[in-house]
Write a protein that holds these residues in place. Structure first.
Motif, PDB file in Angstrom:
ATOM      1  N   SER A 116       0.855  -1.195   0.000  1.00  9.80           N
ATOM      2  CA  SER A 116       0.000   0.000   0.000  1.00  9.80           C
ATOM      3  C   SER A 116       0.887   1.240   0.000  1.00  9.80           C
ATOM      4  O   SER A 116       1.487   1.581   1.017  1.00  9.80           O
ATOM      5  N   PHE A 117       1.008   1.886  -1.144  1.00  5.03           N
ATOM      6  CA  PHE A 117       1.910   3.043  -1.282  1.00  5.03           C
ATOM      7  C   PHE A 117       1.350   4.282  -0.583  1.00  5.03           C
ATOM      8  O   PHE A 117       0.139   4.403  -0.386  1.00  5.03           O
ATOM      9  N   ALA A 118       2.275   5.205  -0.338  1.00  4.44           N
ATOM     10  CA  ALA A 118       1.882   6.543   0.124  1.00  4.44           C
ATOM     11  C   ALA A 118       1.041   7.202  -0.960  1.00  4.44           C
ATOM     12  O   ALA A 118       1.322   7.058  -2.150  1.00  4.44           O
ATOM     13  N   LEU A 146       5.020  -5.523   1.889  1.00  7.02           N
ATOM     14  CA  LEU A 146       5.406  -5.651   0.473  1.00  7.02           C
ATOM     15  C   LEU A 146       5.623  -4.274  -0.157  1.00  7.02           C
ATOM     16  O   LEU A 146       5.625  -4.142  -1.363  1.00  7.02           O
ATOM     17  N   GLU A 147       5.818  -3.289   0.615  1.00  6.43           N
ATOM     18  CA  GLU A 147       6.050  -1.848   0.385  1.00  6.43           C
ATOM     19  C   GLU A 147       4.871  -1.073   0.945  1.00  6.43           C
ATOM     20  O   GLU A 147       3.765  -1.079   0.422  1.00  6.43           O
ATOM     21  N   SER A 148       5.206  -0.400   2.034  1.00  3.43           N
ATOM     22  CA  SER A 148       4.195   0.393   2.735  1.00  3.43           C
ATOM     23  C   SER A 148       4.348   1.857   2.336  1.00  3.43           C
ATOM     24  O   SER A 148       5.162   2.200   1.478  1.00  3.43           O
ATOM     25  N   ARG A 151       8.084   2.471   3.845  1.00  7.90           N
ATOM     26  CA  ARG A 151       9.202   1.519   3.830  1.00  7.90           C
ATOM     27  C   ARG A 151       9.013   0.412   2.793  1.00  7.90           C
ATOM     28  O   ARG A 151       7.880   0.072   2.444  1.00  7.90           O
ATOM     29  N   HIS A 152      10.163  -0.201   2.403  1.00  6.69           N
ATOM     30  CA  HIS A 152      10.118  -1.362   1.496  1.00  6.69           C
ATOM     31  C   HIS A 152      11.182  -2.359   1.983  1.00  6.69           C
ATOM     32  O   HIS A 152      12.223  -2.528   1.354  1.00  6.69           O
ATOM     33  N   PRO A 153      10.925  -3.035   3.106  1.00  2.00           N
ATOM     34  CA  PRO A 153      11.967  -3.846   3.735  1.00  2.00           C
ATOM     35  C   PRO A 153      12.446  -5.039   2.904  1.00  2.00           C
ATOM     36  O   PRO A 153      13.623  -5.397   2.995  1.00  2.00           O
ATOM     37  N   PRO A 180      16.303  12.297 -11.241  1.00  2.60           N
ATOM     38  CA  PRO A 180      15.177  13.099 -11.714  1.00  2.60           C
ATOM     39  C   PRO A 180      14.006  12.240 -12.209  1.00  2.60           C
ATOM     40  O   PRO A 180      14.215  11.138 -12.720  1.00  2.60           O
ATOM     41  N   HIS A 181      12.811  12.725 -12.051  1.00  3.92           N
ATOM     42  CA  HIS A 181      11.597  12.070 -12.545  1.00  3.92           C
ATOM     43  C   HIS A 181      10.505  13.135 -12.590  1.00  3.92           C
ATOM     44  O   HIS A 181      10.438  13.962 -11.685  1.00  3.92           O
ATOM     45  N   PHE A 182       9.656  13.062 -13.591  1.00  2.00           N
ATOM     46  CA  PHE A 182       8.594  14.065 -13.718  1.00  2.00           C
ATOM     47  C   PHE A 182       7.401  13.769 -12.815  1.00  2.00           C
ATOM     48  O   PHE A 182       6.590  14.622 -12.533  1.00  2.00           O
ATOM     49  N   LYS A 183       7.318  12.485 -12.338  1.00  2.00           N
ATOM     50  CA  LYS A 183       6.196  12.103 -11.470  1.00  2.00           C
ATOM     51  C   LYS A 183       6.588  12.205 -10.006  1.00  2.00           C
ATOM     52  O   LYS A 183       7.769  12.087  -9.672  1.00  2.00           O
ATOM     53  N   ALA A 184       5.615  12.361  -9.142  1.00  2.00           N
ATOM     54  CA  ALA A 184       5.891  12.357  -7.694  1.00  2.00           C
ATOM     55  C   ALA A 184       5.869  10.917  -7.199  1.00  2.00           C
ATOM     56  O   ALA A 184       4.845  10.237  -7.309  1.00  2.00           O
ATOM     57  N   LEU A 185       6.999  10.441  -6.693  1.00  2.00           N
ATOM     58  CA  LEU A 185       7.083   9.069  -6.174  1.00  2.00           C
ATOM     59  C   LEU A 185       7.261   9.093  -4.656  1.00  2.00           C
ATOM     60  O   LEU A 185       7.776  10.058  -4.087  1.00  2.00           O
ATOM     61  N   PRO A 186       6.877   7.993  -4.002  1.00  2.00           N
ATOM     62  CA  PRO A 186       7.023   7.911  -2.539  1.00  2.00           C
ATOM     63  C   PRO A 186       8.484   7.934  -2.077  1.00  2.00           C
ATOM     64  O   PRO A 186       9.393   7.651  -2.853  1.00  2.00           O
ATOM     65  N   ALA A 188       9.437   5.789   0.223  1.00  2.00           N
ATOM     66  CA  ALA A 188       9.575   4.505   0.925  1.00  2.00           C
ATOM     67  C   ALA A 188      10.890   3.767   0.638  1.00  2.00           C
ATOM     68  O   ALA A 188      11.559   3.316   1.581  1.00  2.00           O
ATOM     69  N   VAL A 189      11.257   3.646  -0.627  1.00  2.00           N
ATOM     70  CA  VAL A 189      12.454   2.857  -0.962  1.00  2.00           C
ATOM     71  C   VAL A 189      13.697   3.534  -0.381  1.00  2.00           C
ATOM     72  O   VAL A 189      14.563   2.878   0.212  1.00  2.00           O
ATOM     73  N   ALA A 190      13.772   4.857  -0.528  1.00  2.00           N
ATOM     74  CA  ALA A 190      14.934   5.602  -0.022  1.00  2.00           C
ATOM     75  C   ALA A 190      14.981   5.565   1.504  1.00  2.00           C
ATOM     76  O   ALA A 190      16.042   5.318   2.103  1.00  2.00           O
ATOM     77  N   GLY A 240      20.547   4.434  -7.020  1.00  2.00           N
ATOM     78  CA  GLY A 240      19.718   5.515  -7.546  1.00  2.00           C
ATOM     79  C   GLY A 240      18.260   5.340  -7.180  1.00  2.00           C
ATOM     80  O   GLY A 240      17.754   4.212  -7.109  1.00  2.00           O
ATOM     81  N   LYS A 241      17.593   6.450  -6.931  1.00  2.00           N
ATOM     82  CA  LYS A 241      16.135   6.409  -6.661  1.00  2.00           C
ATOM     83  C   LYS A 241      15.584   7.819  -6.770  1.00  2.00           C
ATOM     84  O   LYS A 241      16.228   8.758  -6.321  1.00  2.00           O
ATOM     85  N   ASN A 242      14.424   7.945  -7.328  1.00  2.00           N
ATOM     86  CA  ASN A 242      13.725   9.229  -7.256  1.00  2.00           C
ATOM     87  C   ASN A 242      12.767   9.193  -6.078  1.00  2.00           C
ATOM     88  O   ASN A 242      12.202   8.147  -5.752  1.00  2.00           O
ATOM     89  N   CYS A 277      16.071  -0.266  -7.593  1.00  2.00           N
ATOM     90  CA  CYS A 277      15.087  -1.294  -7.224  1.00  2.00           C
ATOM     91  C   CYS A 277      14.218  -1.741  -8.403  1.00  2.00           C
ATOM     92  O   CYS A 277      13.611  -2.796  -8.343  1.00  2.00           O
ATOM     93  N   LEU A 278      14.119  -0.911  -9.457  1.00  2.00           N
ATOM     94  CA  LEU A 278      13.232  -1.129 -10.609  1.00  2.00           C
ATOM     95  C   LEU A 278      11.754  -1.011 -10.169  1.00  2.00           C
ATOM     96  O   LEU A 278      11.466  -1.332  -9.022  1.00  2.00           O
ATOM     97  N   PRO A 279      10.849  -0.556 -11.013  1.00  2.00           N
ATOM     98  CA  PRO A 279      11.082  -0.224 -12.414  1.00  2.00           C
ATOM     99  C   PRO A 279      11.852   1.090 -12.542  1.00  2.00           C
ATOM    100  O   PRO A 279      11.707   1.962 -11.690  1.00  2.00           O
ATOM    101  N   VAL A 280      12.614   1.208 -13.641  1.00  2.00           N
ATOM    102  CA  VAL A 280      13.395   2.431 -13.852  1.00  2.00           C
ATOM    103  C   VAL A 280      13.084   2.999 -15.231  1.00  2.00           C
ATOM    104  O   VAL A 280      12.883   2.244 -16.183  1.00  2.00           O
ATOM    105  N   ARG A 281      13.002   4.305 -15.312  1.00  2.00           N
ATOM    106  CA  ARG A 281      12.745   4.972 -16.603  1.00  2.00           C
ATOM    107  C   ARG A 281      14.084   5.308 -17.239  1.00  2.00           C
ATOM    108  O   ARG A 281      14.820   6.156 -16.726  1.00  2.00           O
ATOM    109  N   ARG A 282      14.383   4.604 -18.328  1.00  2.00           N
ATOM    110  CA  ARG A 282      15.660   4.793 -19.027  1.00  2.00           C
ATOM    111  C   ARG A 282      15.769   6.203 -19.586  1.00  2.00           C
ATOM    112  O   ARG A 282      14.807   6.751 -20.120  1.00  2.00           O
TER     113      ARG A 282
HETATM  114  N1  LIG Z   1       8.493  -0.955  -5.787  1.00  2.00           N
HETATM  115  C1  LIG Z   1       9.525  -0.198  -6.292  1.00  2.00           C
HETATM  116  C2  LIG Z   1       9.197   1.212  -6.588  1.00  2.00           C
HETATM  117  C3  LIG Z   1       7.736   1.526  -6.654  1.00  2.00           C
HETATM  118  C4  LIG Z   1       7.416   2.964  -6.868  1.00  2.00           C
HETATM  119  N2  LIG Z   1       7.795   3.353  -8.216  1.00  2.00           N
HETATM  120  C5  LIG Z   1       6.951   3.859  -9.083  1.00  2.00           C
HETATM  121  O1  LIG Z   1       5.796   4.065  -8.756  1.00  2.00           O
HETATM  122  C6  LIG Z   1       7.471   4.182 -10.472  1.00  2.00           C
HETATM  123  C7  LIG Z   1       6.371   4.638 -11.348  1.00  2.00           C
HETATM  124  C8  LIG Z   1       6.794   5.348 -12.601  1.00  2.00           C
HETATM  125  O2  LIG Z   1       7.986   5.552 -12.866  1.00  2.00           O
HETATM  126  O3  LIG Z   1       5.861   5.727 -13.285  1.00  2.00           O
HETATM  127  C9  LIG Z   1       8.140   3.827  -5.820  1.00  2.00           C
HETATM  128  O4  LIG Z   1       8.896   4.706  -6.205  1.00  2.00           O
HETATM  129  O5  LIG Z   1       7.927   3.591  -4.608  1.00  2.00           O
END
Ligand SMILES: NCCC[C@H](NC(=O)CCC(=O)O)C(=O)O
Ligand SMILES: NC(=O)OP(=O)(O)O
Length: 322
Positions: A116-118, A146-148, A151-153, A180-186, A188-190, A240-242, A277-282
């Motif tokens: 359950s993501f932020a 499984l990713e809160s 956190r993503h333990p 960098p990323h154009f979307k707002a991501l949580p 949790a991973v960082a 790396g992580k956004n 951690c993937l997915p990653v935007r090339r």
């Molecule tokens: N479970 C690994 C990362 C999941 C999530 N990434 C994303 O939503 C990427 C979506 C995108 O790039 O459109 C995050 O950053 O927490």
């Protein structure tokens, strides 16, 4: 109850990493441990790695696996509780309360995994981790993260295993860099990566633009360096992580493509390896040349998700025998 929600549920990290590595060498050695037991995996958000690696790890341990995309297939769940004099009136989109849903799923499952993501609208709400709190309260069985929201333990444990396997120095320099990323991501991973690295014998450096400071309880003793080039000097691992801003909660403050990881950036490291951690935007976050080159560990890292999940599930299952 033996939940697996964060590093705080881990007593001995080295032992957990070793357990993952042992499972990697001998995946079916503990097949009897989960026999006649069921795990339910509940996804409020998309997944590739977490879903497949956790399912596979559970099957390696003999568990039956139920999977539900609750975010798409289930009834909308009300998470908020009635307060004295303030009943939650369920006259909106959500048809079912978590009190019933969690209790019912707990009847079918011996362990429940949840993603359950932020939602990134309200910091206080996200960092309270209401979904996990409610399942802990009402399911009556151990909960696996499984990713809160924060956190993503299982990812962090896979990252620890990967660093343990590929390190060439007793105390490697590990740099967590914002991408960098154009979307707002949580965050949790960082957040989680910092929390777990702070328990490893590594030199942890965090680099990001101003305004992207993570919550201090996760950063701990890591050094924060705002100059990415400087931070990368001598790095053994570049993670790396956004993430979106924590202080200006959920906002994208910077669109600076110069933070993308390229071969030129990697040349500043000490023959460093690249992790994500993937997915990653090339070519938004990382250049093809890095992902397709010999420095990239992203596939090895994803492979280790299976062994991280197996180590965590083993802990939970062994705890149920006590
Ligand atoms: N479970 C690994 C990362 C999941 C999530 N990434 C994303 O939503 C990427 C979506 C995108 O790039 O459109 C995050 O950053 O927490
Ligand atoms: N790294 C990770 O958790 O991947 P998924 O989002 O695909 O599960």
């Amino acid at each position: 109850m033996n939940h697996f929600l964060s590093i705080h549920d881990v007593q001995d990290l080295n032992q957990l990493i070793t357990s993952g590595i042992i499972s990697k060498r001998n995946p079916f050695g503990d097949r009897k441990l989960g026999q006649d037991k069921t795990i339910g995996l509940l996804f409020f958000n998309s997944s590739l790695r977490t879903r497949l690696s956790t399912q596979k790890a559970a099957q390696n341990l003999g568990l039956n696996v139920l999977i539900m995309n609750v975010g798409q297939d289930g009834w909308g769940l009300e998470m908020e509780e009635s307060l004295p004099g303030m009943p939650v009136v369920m006259d909106g989109a959500n048809a079912e309360h978590v009190k019933e849903a969690a209790a019912v799923i707990g009847q079918y499952c011996d362990i429940i995994g949840i993603r359950s993501f932020a939602k990134l609208a309200d910091q206080e709400k996200d960092y309270r981790e209401l979904v996990f709190e409610q399942f802990k309260k009402y399911a009556g069985v151990p909960i696996l993260n499984l990713e809160s929201e924060t956190r993503h333990p299982l990812q962090s444990l896979a990252d620890c295993i990967t660093i343990e396997e590929f390190k060439v120095k007793a105390r490697p320099k590990v740099v967590l860099t914002w991408l960098p990323h154009f979307k707002a991501l949580p965050q949790a991973v960082a957040n989680s990566f910092c929390e777990w690295m702070n328990r490893m014998d590594v030199e942890l450096v965090v680099t990001h633009p101003q305004g992207y400071e993570l919550a201090p309880e996760f950063v701990g003793n890591a050094e924060v360096v705002y100059d990415q080039d400087k931070a990368l000097e001598g790095a053994d691992f570049v993670y790396g992580k956004n993430w979106s801003s924590f202080t200006n909660y959920g906002q994208v403050l910077v669109h600076d493509p110069s933070w993308m990881i390229t071969e030129e950036k990697m040349a500043r490291t000490d023959n460093g390896k690249f992790m994500h951690c993937l997915p990653v935007r090339r070519n938004v976050k990382v250049a093809d040349e890095v992902l397709d080159g010999p420095r990239s560990l992203v596939i090895e890292q994803a492979a280790n998700r299976e062994w991280a999940a197996q180590a965590a599930l083993k802990e939970i299952l062994l705890g149920m025998q006590e």
